[in-house]
Design an enzyme around this catalytic site. Structure first.
Site, PDB file in Angstrom:
ATOM      1  N   LYS A  62      96.046   6.521  57.510  1.00 34.96           N
ATOM      2  CA  LYS A  62      95.949   7.236  58.790  1.00 34.96           C
ATOM      3  C   LYS A  62      97.078   8.254  58.926  1.00 34.96           C
ATOM      4  O   LYS A  62      96.875   9.362  59.418  1.00 34.96           O
ATOM      5  CB  LYS A  62      95.992   6.246  59.953  1.00 34.96           C
ATOM      6  CG  LYS A  62      94.748   5.376  60.060  1.00 34.96           C
ATOM      7  CD  LYS A  62      94.900   4.378  61.192  1.00 34.96           C
ATOM      8  CE  LYS A  62      93.724   3.420  61.263  1.00 34.96           C
ATOM      9  NZ  LYS A  62      93.905   2.409  62.325  1.00 34.96           N
ATOM     10  N   HIS A 104     103.632  -9.952  61.708  1.00 36.42           N
ATOM     11  CA  HIS A 104     102.486 -10.847  61.895  1.00 36.42           C
ATOM     12  C   HIS A 104     102.801 -11.924  62.918  1.00 36.42           C
ATOM     13  O   HIS A 104     103.945 -12.336  63.087  1.00 36.42           O
ATOM     14  CB  HIS A 104     101.997 -11.490  60.596  1.00 36.42           C
ATOM     15  CG  HIS A 104     102.912 -11.344  59.426  1.00 36.42           C
ATOM     16  ND1 HIS A 104     104.048 -12.074  59.287  1.00 36.42           N
ATOM     17  CD2 HIS A 104     102.839 -10.547  58.347  1.00 36.42           C
ATOM     18  CE1 HIS A 104     104.639 -11.736  58.168  1.00 36.42           C
ATOM     19  NE2 HIS A 104     103.949 -10.808  57.571  1.00 36.42           N
TER      20      HIS A 104
HETATM   21  C1  LIG Z   1      90.919   5.467  58.939  1.00 37.25           C
HETATM   22  C2  LIG Z   1      90.468   4.051  58.544  1.00 37.25           C
HETATM   23  C3  LIG Z   1      91.624   3.351  57.869  1.00 37.25           C
HETATM   24  C4  LIG Z   1      90.056   3.409  59.867  1.00 37.25           C
HETATM   25  O1  LIG Z   1      90.092   2.045  59.825  1.00 37.25           O
HETATM   26  P1  LIG Z   1      89.141   1.097  60.737  1.00 37.25           P
HETATM   27  O2  LIG Z   1      89.594  -0.286  60.430  1.00 37.25           O
HETATM   28  O3  LIG Z   1      87.719   1.470  60.542  1.00 37.25           O
HETATM   29  O4  LIG Z   1      89.415   1.461  62.242  1.00 37.25           O
HETATM   30  P2  LIG Z   1      90.693   1.249  63.206  1.00 37.25           P
HETATM   31  O5  LIG Z   1      90.209   0.649  64.460  1.00 37.25           O
HETATM   32  O6  LIG Z   1      91.848   0.597  62.505  1.00 37.25           O
HETATM   33  O7  LIG Z   1      91.116   2.751  63.469  1.00 37.25           O
HETATM   34  C5  LIG Z   1      90.257   3.619  64.107  1.00 37.25           C
HETATM   35  C6  LIG Z   1      91.018   4.869  64.457  1.00 37.25           C
HETATM   36  O8  LIG Z   1      91.521   5.457  63.258  1.00 37.25           O
HETATM   37  C7  LIG Z   1      91.739   6.834  63.537  1.00 37.25           C
HETATM   38  N1  LIG Z   1      91.299   7.602  62.398  1.00 37.25           N
HETATM   39  C8  LIG Z   1      90.045   7.761  61.912  1.00 37.25           C
HETATM   40  N2  LIG Z   1      90.046   8.578  60.857  1.00 37.25           N
HETATM   41  C9  LIG Z   1      91.333   8.939  60.659  1.00 37.25           C
HETATM   42  C10 LIG Z   1      91.965   9.800  59.744  1.00 37.25           C
HETATM   43  N3  LIG Z   1      91.303  10.466  58.798  1.00 37.25           N
HETATM   44  N4  LIG Z   1      93.304   9.967  59.835  1.00 37.25           N
HETATM   45  C11 LIG Z   1      93.999   9.343  60.783  1.00 37.25           C
HETATM   46  N5  LIG Z   1      93.453   8.508  61.692  1.00 37.25           N
HETATM   47  C12 LIG Z   1      92.132   8.326  61.631  1.00 37.25           C
HETATM   48  C13 LIG Z   1      90.948   7.201  64.777  1.00 37.25           C
HETATM   49  O9  LIG Z   1      91.848   7.507  65.816  1.00 37.25           O
HETATM   50  C14 LIG Z   1      90.158   5.933  65.074  1.00 37.25           C
HETATM   51  O10 LIG Z   1      90.020   5.655  66.430  1.00 37.25           O
HETATM   52  P3  LIG Z   1      88.973   6.534  67.344  1.00 37.25           P
HETATM   53  O11 LIG Z   1      87.707   6.620  66.544  1.00 37.25           O
HETATM   54  O12 LIG Z   1      88.850   5.742  68.616  1.00 37.25           O
HETATM   55  O13 LIG Z   1      89.646   7.880  67.530  1.00 37.25           O
HETATM   56  C15 LIG Z   1      89.287   4.206  57.555  1.00 37.25           C
HETATM   57  O14 LIG Z   1      89.666   4.923  56.415  1.00 37.25           O
HETATM   58  C16 LIG Z   1      88.635   2.907  57.139  1.00 37.25           C
HETATM   59  O15 LIG Z   1      87.655   2.584  57.710  1.00 37.25           O
HETATM   60  N6  LIG Z   1      89.121   2.152  56.182  1.00 37.25           N
HETATM   61  C17 LIG Z   1      88.574   0.859  55.885  1.00 37.25           C
HETATM   62  C18 LIG Z   1      87.977   0.905  54.509  1.00 37.25           C
HETATM   63  C19 LIG Z   1      87.639  -0.419  53.913  1.00 37.25           C
HETATM   64  O16 LIG Z   1      87.238  -0.418  52.783  1.00 37.25           O
HETATM   65  N7  LIG Z   1      87.828  -1.597  54.540  1.00 37.25           N
HETATM   66  C20 LIG Z   1      87.557  -2.831  53.839  1.00 37.25           C
HETATM   67  C21 LIG Z   1      87.183  -3.922  54.787  1.00 37.25           C
HETATM   68  S1  LIG Z   1      86.694  -5.325  53.847  1.00 37.25           S
END
Ligand SMILES: CC(C)(COP(=O)(O)OP(=O)(O)OC[C@H]1O[C@@H](n2cnc3c(N)ncnc32)[C@H](O)[C@@H]1OP(=O)(O)O)[C@@H](O)C(=O)NCCC(=O)NCCS
Length: 118
Positions: A62, A104
């Site tokens: 992020k 944590h």
């Molecule tokens: C950005 C990322 C890390 C978001 O993670 P997430 O867990 O889906 O979502 P979170 O709730 O932690 O974060 C969401 C916020 O990230 C922020 N965000 C999204 N894309 C972003 C980017 N390119 N850069 C910075 N921040 C970003 C946004 O503000 C979003 O909130 P909003 O939509 O309300 O504005 C994304 O790359 C991702 O989904 N990674 C997970 C990938 C994965 O493989 N996970 C494995 C699970 S088993």
């Protein structure tokens, strides 16, 4: 000057469930060096460590502004603890100009990353 900030929070129960199935989840998240540390930990500490690294890597992605994806996978990022316990970030094996902090509780792990401009 600050280039970017990132924040992430992860539920420990969710990580424990994923990690309890098989080794795939932790092998997708943790580098070889991190896996080695994970193997030295016992019980709940394993989950805290894995969840904390997961949160730190999402927070780093992020702060970069890319999110996790092809050019920034979990395995491209490493969070290595110094002897004092302070975590330090590496991206593609290069020391990152920035800061990471991990915490944590009984239920969640969270991490914050601040990236500095070179
Ligand atoms: C950005 C990322 C890390 C978001 O993670 P997430 O867990 O889906 O979502 P979170 O709730 O932690 O974060 C969401 C916020 O990230 C922020 N965000 C999204 N894309 C972003 C980017 N390119 N850069 C910075 N921040 C970003 C946004 O503000 C979003 O909130 P909003 O939509 O309300 O504005 C994304 O790359 C991702 O989904 N990674 C997970 C990938 C994965 O493989 N996970 C494995 C699970 S088993």
């Amino acid at each position: 000057m600050i280039q970017g900030i990132g924040l992430d929070i992860v539920e420990l129960d969710r990580v424990a469930r994923l990690d309890g199935r098989n080794t795939k989840f932790r092998e997708r998240i943790l580098s070889e060096r991190e896996l080695h540390v994970y193997e030295t930990l016992s019980g709940r500490r394993k989950i805290e460590y894995l969840a904390g690294r997961f949160a730190a890597k999402e927070a780093f992605s992020k702060a970069r502004g890319t999110g996790i994806g092809a050019d920034c996978s979990f395995l491209d990022i490493e969070v290595i603890s110094e002897a004092s316990g302070r975590p330090v970030l590496y991206f593609h094996s290069q020391l990152v100009q920035g800061f990471v902090s991990i915490t944590h509780t009984q239920t969640v792990a969270a991490a914050q990353v601040v990236l500095m401009e070179l």
